[in-house]
Structures are given as structure tokens and as C-alpha cells.
Write a protein that holds these residues in place. Structure first.
Motif, PDB file in Angstrom:
ATOM      1  N   VAL A 120    -118.601 -15.373  -5.004  1.00 30.24           N
ATOM      2  CA  VAL A 120    -120.141 -15.072  -4.822  1.00 30.24           C
ATOM      3  C   VAL A 120    -120.504 -13.771  -4.581  1.00 30.24           C
ATOM      4  CG1 VAL A 120    -122.621 -15.677  -4.110  1.00 30.24           C
ATOM      5  CG2 VAL A 120    -120.998 -17.535  -4.718  1.00 30.24           C
ATOM      6  N   VAL A 121    -121.435 -13.072  -5.246  1.00 28.70           N
ATOM      7  CA  VAL A 121    -121.593 -11.558  -5.058  1.00 28.70           C
ATOM      8  C   VAL A 121    -122.937 -11.786  -4.342  1.00 28.70           C
ATOM      9  CG1 VAL A 121    -122.224  -9.297  -5.744  1.00 28.70           C
ATOM     10  CG2 VAL A 121    -120.086 -10.468  -6.563  1.00 28.70           C
ATOM     11  N   SER A 122    -123.496 -11.182  -3.323  1.00 23.46           N
ATOM     12  CA  SER A 122    -124.775 -10.993  -2.734  1.00 23.46           C
ATOM     13  C   SER A 122    -125.248  -9.479  -2.711  1.00 23.46           C
ATOM     14  CB  SER A 122    -124.522 -11.723  -1.365  1.00 23.46           C
ATOM     15  OG  SER A 122    -123.923 -10.948  -0.384  1.00 23.46           O
ATOM     16  N   GLU A 123    -126.317  -9.411  -2.311  1.00 26.23           N
ATOM     17  CA  GLU A 123    -126.971  -8.092  -1.962  1.00 26.23           C
ATOM     18  C   GLU A 123    -126.145  -7.427  -0.831  1.00 26.23           C
ATOM     19  OE1 GLU A 123    -131.643  -8.529  -3.385  1.00 26.23           O
ATOM     20  OE2 GLU A 123    -131.039  -9.249  -1.196  1.00 26.23           O
ATOM     21  N   ALA A 124    -125.978  -8.161   0.231  1.00 22.06           N
ATOM     22  CA  ALA A 124    -125.306  -7.715   1.308  1.00 22.06           C
ATOM     23  C   ALA A 124    -123.688  -7.185   0.854  1.00 22.06           C
ATOM     24  CB  ALA A 124    -124.974  -8.661   2.518  1.00 22.06           C
ATOM     25  N   ASP A 125    -123.266  -7.683  -0.145  1.00 23.12           N
ATOM     26  CA  ASP A 125    -121.794  -7.086  -0.555  1.00 23.12           C
ATOM     27  C   ASP A 125    -122.131  -5.770  -1.152  1.00 23.12           C
ATOM     28  OD1 ASP A 125    -120.430  -9.274   0.328  1.00 23.12           O
ATOM     29  OD2 ASP A 125    -121.121 -10.346  -1.490  1.00 23.12           O
ATOM     30  N   LEU A 126    -123.254  -5.490  -1.946  1.00 19.48           N
ATOM     31  CA  LEU A 126    -123.566  -4.418  -2.420  1.00 19.48           C
ATOM     32  C   LEU A 126    -123.938  -3.440  -1.631  1.00 19.48           C
ATOM     33  CD1 LEU A 126    -125.818  -5.934  -5.751  1.00 19.48           C
ATOM     34  CD2 LEU A 126    -123.262  -5.013  -5.476  1.00 19.48           C
ATOM     35  N   LEU A 127    -124.703  -3.651  -0.329  1.00 18.11           N
ATOM     36  CA  LEU A 127    -125.087  -2.580   0.463  1.00 18.11           C
ATOM     37  C   LEU A 127    -124.058  -1.903   1.405  1.00 18.11           C
ATOM     38  CD1 LEU A 127    -128.358  -4.537   1.505  1.00 18.11           C
ATOM     39  CD2 LEU A 127    -128.178  -2.132   0.545  1.00 18.11           C
ATOM     40  N   ARG A 128    -122.810  -2.779   1.078  1.00 16.19           N
ATOM     41  CA  ARG A 128    -121.679  -2.108   1.933  1.00 16.19           C
ATOM     42  C   ARG A 128    -121.701  -0.532   1.377  1.00 16.19           C
ATOM     43  NH1 ARG A 128    -121.707  -4.986   6.025  1.00 16.19           N
ATOM     44  NH2 ARG A 128    -120.950  -7.228   5.730  1.00 16.19           N
ATOM     45  N   LYS A 129    -121.811  -0.452   0.338  1.00 18.09           N
ATOM     46  CA  LYS A 129    -121.762   0.932  -0.384  1.00 18.09           C
ATOM     47  C   LYS A 129    -122.434   2.037   0.150  1.00 18.09           C
ATOM     48  CE  LYS A 129    -120.090   1.004  -4.508  1.00 18.09           C
ATOM     49  NZ  LYS A 129    -118.652   1.342  -4.450  1.00 18.09           N
ATOM     50  N   GLU A 130    -123.734   1.495   0.517  1.00 16.15           N
ATOM     51  CA  GLU A 130    -124.721   2.496   1.409  1.00 16.15           C
ATOM     52  C   GLU A 130    -124.680   2.614   2.821  1.00 16.15           C
ATOM     53  OE1 GLU A 130    -127.194   4.501   0.460  1.00 16.15           O
ATOM     54  OE2 GLU A 130    -126.360   4.403  -1.486  1.00 16.15           O
ATOM     55  N   GLU A 131    -124.223   1.392   3.406  1.00 16.07           N
ATOM     56  CA  GLU A 131    -123.849   1.362   4.919  1.00 16.07           C
ATOM     57  C   GLU A 131    -122.722   2.319   5.196  1.00 16.07           C
ATOM     58  OE1 GLU A 131    -122.093  -2.113   7.873  1.00 16.07           O
ATOM     59  OE2 GLU A 131    -122.765  -2.724   5.804  1.00 16.07           O
ATOM     60  N   LEU A 132    -121.637   2.352   4.467  1.00 15.77           N
ATOM     61  CA  LEU A 132    -120.700   3.248   4.817  1.00 15.77           C
ATOM     62  C   LEU A 132    -120.493   4.617   4.328  1.00 15.77           C
ATOM     63  CD1 LEU A 132    -117.533   0.653   5.030  1.00 15.77           C
ATOM     64  CD2 LEU A 132    -119.119   1.389   6.830  1.00 15.77           C
ATOM     65  N   ARG A 133    -121.498   4.967   3.593  1.00 15.64           N
ATOM     66  CA  ARG A 133    -121.793   6.157   2.607  1.00 15.64           C
ATOM     67  C   ARG A 133    -121.321   7.444   3.623  1.00 15.64           C
ATOM     68  NH1 ARG A 133    -123.286   7.446  -2.436  1.00 15.64           N
ATOM     69  NH2 ARG A 133    -124.482   5.555  -2.640  1.00 15.64           N
ATOM     70  N   ASP A 134    -121.935   7.333   4.788  1.00 13.88           N
ATOM     71  CA  ASP A 134    -121.521   8.450   5.741  1.00 13.88           C
ATOM     72  C   ASP A 134    -120.345   8.540   6.514  1.00 13.88           C
ATOM     73  OD1 ASP A 134    -124.045   9.649   5.131  1.00 13.88           O
ATOM     74  OD2 ASP A 134    -125.249   8.603   6.763  1.00 13.88           O
ATOM     75  N   ASN A 135    -119.686   7.427   6.209  1.00 19.02           N
ATOM     76  CA  ASN A 135    -118.119   7.214   7.030  1.00 19.02           C
ATOM     77  C   ASN A 135    -117.206   6.845   6.008  1.00 19.02           C
ATOM     78  OD1 ASN A 135    -116.118   6.848   8.621  1.00 19.02           O
ATOM     79  ND2 ASN A 135    -116.873   4.632   9.456  1.00 19.02           N
TER      80      ASN A 135
END
Length: 240
Positions: free
Chosen positions: A52-67
């Protein structure tokens, strides 16, 4: 549905928006936006649920963009980790696996426990072969509370009174899903069982019990009580 045990198959949504493992990141975002969903199952070529793919999985890309997880010299990300999710571009790379699924014959209680245990809001519904046949959400599980009071009362009577556990004189009243049992039963030990049976009916919010047991019989029947007047005591001692 007739009977008190609703199943997942009774309340699930049969139309499911799903993804192929190769679906690309932006395609996933567009599909979620178009269908108004926050998670989607990922299927193999035979329609079986892979994950299953959720919005939380997609948001990892934004969450770690600065790291940036892909800095030179750093260790390769572990599959399924936050860093791996931040680098993922396909549904198969993004999905959580194995998927938490439920069978259509499962009770609503089991589905609710699975959701609570795994912290998810919906479950893919799969047949014995693992093929996706529907999806059930928290709101689907609440549909049973839309049953009318008259429907619930009839079900309680079938379960409790008509089952022969209680006397026919027992009253069943339902208001806003709250069941009230009134009357007298031939055996007080049946009262807890009656409450459990009423509570098991789908759509019941609470059970209030005003049932009482049989009247106590006196220790002696009235016609066996000695009602003769007592005789006065006569003295036999010497006169003084």
C-alpha cells in the motif's frame, strides 16, 4: 443484511483505485488528487495486493529534501527506510509491504482491531487467492450505526426473546441505538447473557437493563403458618 453478524463484505466498497508496481511518483500524486484518496493498494499482474502507498510515503521526499539522503560517501539506504522512501520514484519502491489485508468474511470487530493494531485507516479486502475485491475504511465500519431503532429492536427480540432465553413478557425498547430491556425473567442467571446477546447486535450503542429475577417465595406457605393464639402461662408454684 439479516442477522446480527455483519461482515466486511457487507460494508466494503467494491470499487477500488489501485496502482501497478511501476506507477511513477507524479502519477500516484495525480491519482490520489483525482479520486480524493489518501492511500492506494499496489497490485501485481494478477490483481494480488503487494503493498500500500499512502500520502505519508510520498511526503518523505519533502520531509528529507533539506537532508539529502544521497550524499557522496554515505551508506546505501535500507529498503523501506525513510531515506529509501525519499529516493523512491515508483509505487513498488514507495509501498509498505506486506500489506495489511482482511478477508470479506471477517467480522467488523476483527477489521477494527486490525486497523487499530497497525495504525491504518483502511484495509484492502482480498479473497482466498489474495486478489483484491474491495476496500474497507473506518467510515465503512460505522455504517452499522445507521440502522434504524425499529430494525435494531426487531433484531434484539430475535436474538434474546425469541431464542427462548427469556420470557415473552420481556420488553425491548430502542432509542438512538440504546437498548433498554425490561420485565421479569424466570431465572436471574440469564440476565447477563441477555445483555451480552443484545450488545452483540450490530448498531447497538449501549444496553440498559431493567430486568429482574423471579419473585422470592416465603419460607412457609401462608396456610402452613401456625396462627393459633398462644395460651397464657399458668403458674404451678406454691402459694404464698
Amino acid at each position: 443484511m439479516q442477522g446480527s453478524q455483519y461482515t466486511v463484505g457487507d460494508v466494503m466498497t467494491p470499487t477500488v483505485v489501485a496502482l501497478a508496481g511501476g506507477a511513477m511518483f507524479k502519477e500516484i500524486v495525480r491519482t490520489m488528487e483525482e479520486w480524493g484518496v489518501s492511500a492506494m493498494p499496489v497490485l501485481d499482474g494478477r490483481g494480488r495486493v503487494l503493498g500500500v502507498v499512502s500520502e505519508a510515503d510520498l511526503l518523505r521526499k519533502e520531509e528529507l529534501r533539506d537532508n539529502d539522503p544521497d550524499l557522496p560517501g554515505g551508506p546505501p539506504p535500507v529498503a523501506g527506510s525513510r531515506s529509501a522512501k525519499a529516493r523512491a520514484v515508483t509505487a513498488e519502491e514507495l509501498m509498505n509491504t506486506p500489506a495489511v489485508t482482511v478477508h470479506p468474511a471477517a467480522t467488523l470487530g476483527r477489521a477494527a482491531r486490525l486497523m487499530a493494531r497497525h495504525g491504518v485507516k483502511r484495509l484492502p479486502v482480498v479473497g482466498d487467492d489474495g486478489v483484491l475485491i474491495g476496500i474497507v475504511s473506518r467510515s465503512d465500519l460505522l455504517k452499522v450505526f445507521l440502522r434504524g431503532d425499529e430494525d435494531i429492536a426487531a433484531e434484539v427480540r430475535r436474538q434474546v426473546v425469541a431464542a427462548g432465553l427469556l420470557a415473552d413478557s420481556v420488553g425491548v425498547a430502542v432509542r438512538e441505538g440504546v437498548v433498554t430491556l425490561t420485565g421479569r425473567v424466570p431465572d436471574a442467571s440469564l440476565i447477563p447473557l441477555a445483555i451480552r446477546l443484545a450488545r452483540s447486535v450490530e448498531g447497538v450503542v449501549d444496553v440498559r437493563c431493567d430486568l429482574t429475577g423471579p419473585r422470592r417465595r416465603p419460607l412457609l406457605e401462608p396456610d402452613l403458618v401456625d396462627e393459633r393464639p398462644s395460651s397464657p402461662t399458668t403458674g404451678t408454684g406454691p402459694e404464698t
